[in-house]
Design a protein around this motif. Structure first.
Motif, mmCIF file in Angstrom:
data_model
loop_
_atom_site.group_PDB
_atom_site.id
_atom_site.type_symbol
_atom_site.label_atom_id
_atom_site.label_comp_id
_atom_site.label_asym_id
_atom_site.label_seq_id
_atom_site.Cartn_x
_atom_site.Cartn_y
_atom_site.Cartn_z
ATOM 1 N N THR A 121 0.844 -1.200 0.000
ATOM 2 C CA THR A 121 0.000 0.000 0.000
ATOM 3 C C THR A 121 0.879 1.249 0.000
ATOM 4 O OG1 THR A 121 -1.627 -1.179 1.343
ATOM 5 C CG2 THR A 121 -1.862 1.213 1.208
ATOM 6 N N VAL A 122 0.529 2.203 -0.869
ATOM 7 C CA VAL A 122 1.295 3.455 -0.970
ATOM 8 C C VAL A 122 0.444 4.610 -0.454
ATOM 9 C CG1 VAL A 122 2.423 5.061 -2.573
ATOM 10 C CG2 VAL A 122 2.568 2.586 -2.981
ATOM 11 N N TYR A 123 1.019 5.427 0.416
ATOM 12 C CA TYR A 123 0.362 6.662 0.870
ATOM 13 C C TYR A 123 1.194 7.849 0.423
ATOM 14 C CZ TYR A 123 -2.241 3.654 4.100
ATOM 15 O OH TYR A 123 -3.043 2.673 4.643
ATOM 16 N N ASN A 124 0.517 8.948 0.069
ATOM 17 C CA ASN A 124 1.238 10.154 -0.285
ATOM 18 C C ASN A 124 0.390 11.367 0.070
ATOM 19 O OD1 ASN A 124 3.284 11.801 -1.301
ATOM 20 N ND2 ASN A 124 3.612 10.504 -3.114
ATOM 21 N N ILE A 125 0.956 12.547 -0.093
ATOM 22 C CA ILE A 125 0.212 13.774 0.217
ATOM 23 C C ILE A 125 0.448 14.784 -0.896
ATOM 24 C CG2 ILE A 125 2.106 14.775 1.587
ATOM 25 C CD1 ILE A 125 -0.076 15.936 3.469
ATOM 26 N N GLY A 126 -0.576 15.588 -1.189
ATOM 27 C CA GLY A 126 -0.432 16.637 -2.190
ATOM 28 C C GLY A 126 -1.449 17.729 -1.903
ATOM 29 N N ASN A 127 -1.210 18.945 -2.421
ATOM 30 C CA ASN A 127 -2.259 19.934 -2.182
ATOM 31 C C ASN A 127 -3.251 19.967 -3.331
ATOM 32 O OD1 ASN A 127 -0.441 21.571 -3.746
ATOM 33 N ND2 ASN A 127 0.490 22.204 -1.805
ATOM 34 N N CYS A 128 -4.443 20.464 -3.017
ATOM 35 C CA CYS A 128 -5.507 20.480 -4.017
ATOM 36 C C CYS A 128 -6.381 21.690 -3.772
ATOM 37 C CB CYS A 128 -6.336 19.212 -3.910
ATOM 38 S SG CYS A 128 -7.540 19.287 -2.596
ATOM 39 N N PHE A 129 -7.076 22.113 -4.822
ATOM 40 C CA PHE A 129 -8.081 23.164 -4.675
ATOM 41 C C PHE A 129 -9.377 22.473 -4.290
ATOM 42 C CE2 PHE A 129 -5.337 24.362 -8.297
ATOM 43 C CZ PHE A 129 -4.669 25.404 -7.684
ATOM 44 N N GLY A 130 -9.880 22.781 -3.127
ATOM 45 C CA GLY A 130 -11.118 22.137 -2.689
ATOM 46 C C GLY A 130 -12.325 22.909 -3.175
ATOM 47 N N LYS A 131 -13.429 22.777 -2.445
ATOM 48 C CA LYS A 131 -14.664 23.494 -2.780
ATOM 49 C C LYS A 131 -14.415 25.002 -2.742
ATOM 50 C CE LYS A 131 -16.655 21.198 0.651
ATOM 51 N NZ LYS A 131 -15.779 20.024 0.819
ATOM 52 N N ASN A 132 -15.154 25.741 -3.507
ATOM 53 C CA ASN A 132 -15.069 27.209 -3.612
ATOM 54 C C ASN A 132 -13.635 27.754 -3.529
ATOM 55 O OD1 ASN A 132 -14.465 27.440 -0.786
ATOM 56 N ND2 ASN A 132 -16.650 27.485 -0.300
ATOM 57 N N MET A 133 -12.734 27.111 -4.285
ATOM 58 C CA MET A 133 -11.350 27.583 -4.415
ATOM 59 C C MET A 133 -10.587 27.534 -3.096
ATOM 60 S SD MET A 133 -9.557 28.415 -7.005
ATOM 61 C CE MET A 133 -8.341 29.612 -6.473
ATOM 62 N N SER A 134 -11.175 26.955 -2.054
ATOM 63 C CA SER A 134 -10.405 26.895 -0.820
ATOM 64 C C SER A 134 -9.375 25.786 -0.979
ATOM 65 C CB SER A 134 -11.306 26.618 0.370
ATOM 66 O OG SER A 134 -11.877 25.339 0.197
ATOM 67 N N LEU A 135 -8.351 25.868 -0.178
ATOM 68 C CA LEU A 135 -7.229 24.959 -0.343
ATOM 69 C C LEU A 135 -7.248 23.886 0.696
ATOM 70 C CD1 LEU A 135 -4.203 27.108 -0.867
ATOM 71 C CD2 LEU A 135 -5.028 25.264 -2.246
ATOM 72 N N ALA A 136 -6.685 22.758 0.363
ATOM 73 C CA ALA A 136 -6.509 21.718 1.359
ATOM 74 C C ALA A 136 -5.348 20.841 0.942
ATOM 75 C CB ALA A 136 -7.785 20.907 1.494
#
Length: 532
Positions: free
Chosen positions: A188-203
């Motif tokens: 199993t591989v886990y990783n992390i990245g940023n993304c644009f969530g709902k209404n342009m908010s970031l997560a």
């Protein structure tokens, strides 16, 4: 152990020079005796082409991806290398110029095209680089070379052929993932990245790629976002290079090095902008620690805070008696360390290299301890009761928990970086030993071992020799955590013959077991893996 070596001859400049790929593996001359059980390949990635025609690449992370392989079998060793045939590389070779913008080098439209077609090239949108020069890791039965964008490149670990480019955006809502996934024993591989969530908010999204399914289909097609972690600033994600994982938790450290998204999105229509131009520092936020549980995957609302630092590499994290211990290679302050990694800086004469490093953020290996139980506490008291650490966590009146670290290693302008552990046995568990590449004013010139419990250190070092990240390979059927060898690629540019070699050290005391020398110089490599 203090570092006594200096490098007035400037031999380190040679590891930042273009080299040619090889048509076939070349035999190495072995000095010493390679352990019989050591049979496999050391795979490494780094930049190998530092200019295209007359156009230079400017930053350490811009040179075109070159994959290296040392094969070990029956005491014999061969060395092989090939450029990864990414879009960035193939198009540069075809057009004889920099076509895709890299981390610190902007691509300009072809001067031979007329202004009309140049204008349209600009509005085709963002062409993100696929120059996978940072690391290689297994996914299911496949191997992928990667950088930090949404593209990863499938490679053949035996022939070093480039097989195909994969766009992770086709499967996941992330803008990119790190080059430092965590991989469990079942694959199993886990990783992390940023993304644009709902209404342009970031997560920040933690993603999971399952092991190879029974039907042998591609596990990437079954990847999913497990849990979302909030961003401290709405339009500015922090730069994330790695993350921590214990048996039951994910640890994400959000630093004050920010990506200015508005700049990033407009950069591509502005002449000559690159990725480095889009970074800025938040001088007031300090550093935030975030926790999430693995199963079920849920964000934990505790507000852990500490002073500002840059972070690239987690060493290891583990749970102990209601606490999470997090060991990190930090750089103090909010100024971005990558500002000091332009090739022009690294190719300076030694006195100049030293001067620049004096101004840069200072490296330090730190241990932070996060308490899990923070409800029934009085303000102002240290919540950490582990007997073996001086790290503290104090609840403040505003409900935040202020962390202070225990320093595990600190030497002025001497970094313990590119950390490795006995990963298969001790990742996410209480451990004793970390291995690292010693950076002397940013120049890699020694291999270090650190006992994180006693703070004892061991060093391997030779004059005018420039090693790479040491990879730990465990002795079969061994019991002790440090029973194994370290593999590192070393370059001694001034050697009469065979300036590059694979170094094999005893992981116990860093004494040399063997080296396998080749008649070529090997440029800098960042990360890699041992494939049995």
């Amino acid at each position: 152990t203090t570092n006594t070596l200096c490098h007035p001859a400037g031999g380190y400049k040679k590891i930042f020079e273009t080299c040619e790929e090889l048509n076939e593996p070349i035999p190495a001359v072995v000095v010493g005796v390679i352990p019989e059980w050591l049979s496999g390949s050391l795979l490494r990635l780094g930049p190998g082409l530092f200019e295209v025609g007359a156009e230079p690449f400017y930053h350490l992370f811009d040179g075109q991806a070159l994959m290296h392989k040392f094969d070990l079998k029956n005491g014999h060793v061969t060395y092989y290398r090939k450029f990864v045939k990414t879009d960035a590389y193939v198009r540069a070779m075809t057009e004889k110029r920099v076509v895709i913008t890299e981390f610190g080098t902007a691509a300009y439209p072809d001067p031979c095209k007329n202004i009309f077609s140049r204008f349209f090239t600009y509005f085709k949108g963002i062409e993100v680089t696929d120059n996978c020069l940072v690391n290689v890791y297994p996914v299911g039965e496949d191997f992928y070379a990667c950088t930090e964008t949404n593209y990863i490149t499938k490679v053949d670990p035996d022939t070093l052929e480039t097989l195909k480019r994969v766009d992770l955006c086709d499967y996941l809502s992330v803008n990119g993932v790190t080059a430092h996934p965590h991989i469990e024993s079942d694959g199993t591989v886990y990783n992390i990245g940023n993304c644009f969530g709902k209404n342009m908010s970031l997560a920040y999204n933690i993603v999971k790629i399952p092991p190879t399914p029974k039907d042998k289909s591609d596990p990437i097609a079954k990847s999913k976002v497990l849990v979302q972690l909030p961003s401290s600033e709405r339009f500015k994600p922090s730069y994330v290079h790695s993350f921590g994982m214990t048996e039951n938790y994910f640890v994400f450290v959000e630093t004050p090095v920010k990506i200015n998204l508005l700049k990033f999105l407009t950069a591509w229509s502005i002449w000559g902008t690159n990725y480095m131009d889009c970074f800025e520092s938040n001088e007031t936020m300090g550093t935030w620690f975030h926790l999430a549980t693995k199963d079920p995957a849920e964000y934990i609302e505790h507000k852990f805070r500490t002073s500002a630092f840059n972070l690239f590499h987690h060493i290891n994290s583990y749970e102990d008696d209601g606490f999470i211990v997090v060991d990190l290679c930090t750089w103090k302050g909010h100024e971005f360390v990558y500002n000091y990694l332009y090739l022009a800086n690294l190719r300076e004469n030694w006195e100049e290299v030293k001067k620049a490093a004096m101004r840069a953020p200072q490296p330090e290996v730190r241990r932070y301890v996060l308490p899990m139980d923070v409800h029934k506490v009085s303000v102002g008291k240290n919540l950490i009761s582990l007997p073996y650490t001086t790290a503290t966590a104090v609840m403040r009146s505003d409900g935040t928990i202020w962390l202070e670290p225990e320093v595990l290693f600190s030497g002025p302008r001497q970094a313990f970086e590119f950390p490795q552990i006995n990963y298969s046995k001790f990742s996410g568990k209480n451990y004793s030993y970390a291995y690292g590449l010693g950076l002397n004013h940013f120049i890699p010139d020694r291999i270090c071992k650190l006992n994180v419990k006693t703070k004892d250190t061991w060093v391997w070092q030779e004059p005018d020799s420039y090693p790479s990240e040491p990879i730990f390979v465990q002795t079969p059927d061994s019991v002790e955590e440090d029973d194994g060898v370290l593999l590192s690629i070393v370059v001694n540019p001034g050697a009469d013959q065979r300036p590059g070699y694979l170094l094999i050290l005893n992981a116990r005391d860093l004494t040399e077991i063997a080296r396998a020398e080749v008649e070529v110089i090997i440029p800098v490599t960042f990360h890699g893996m041992y494939k049995p």
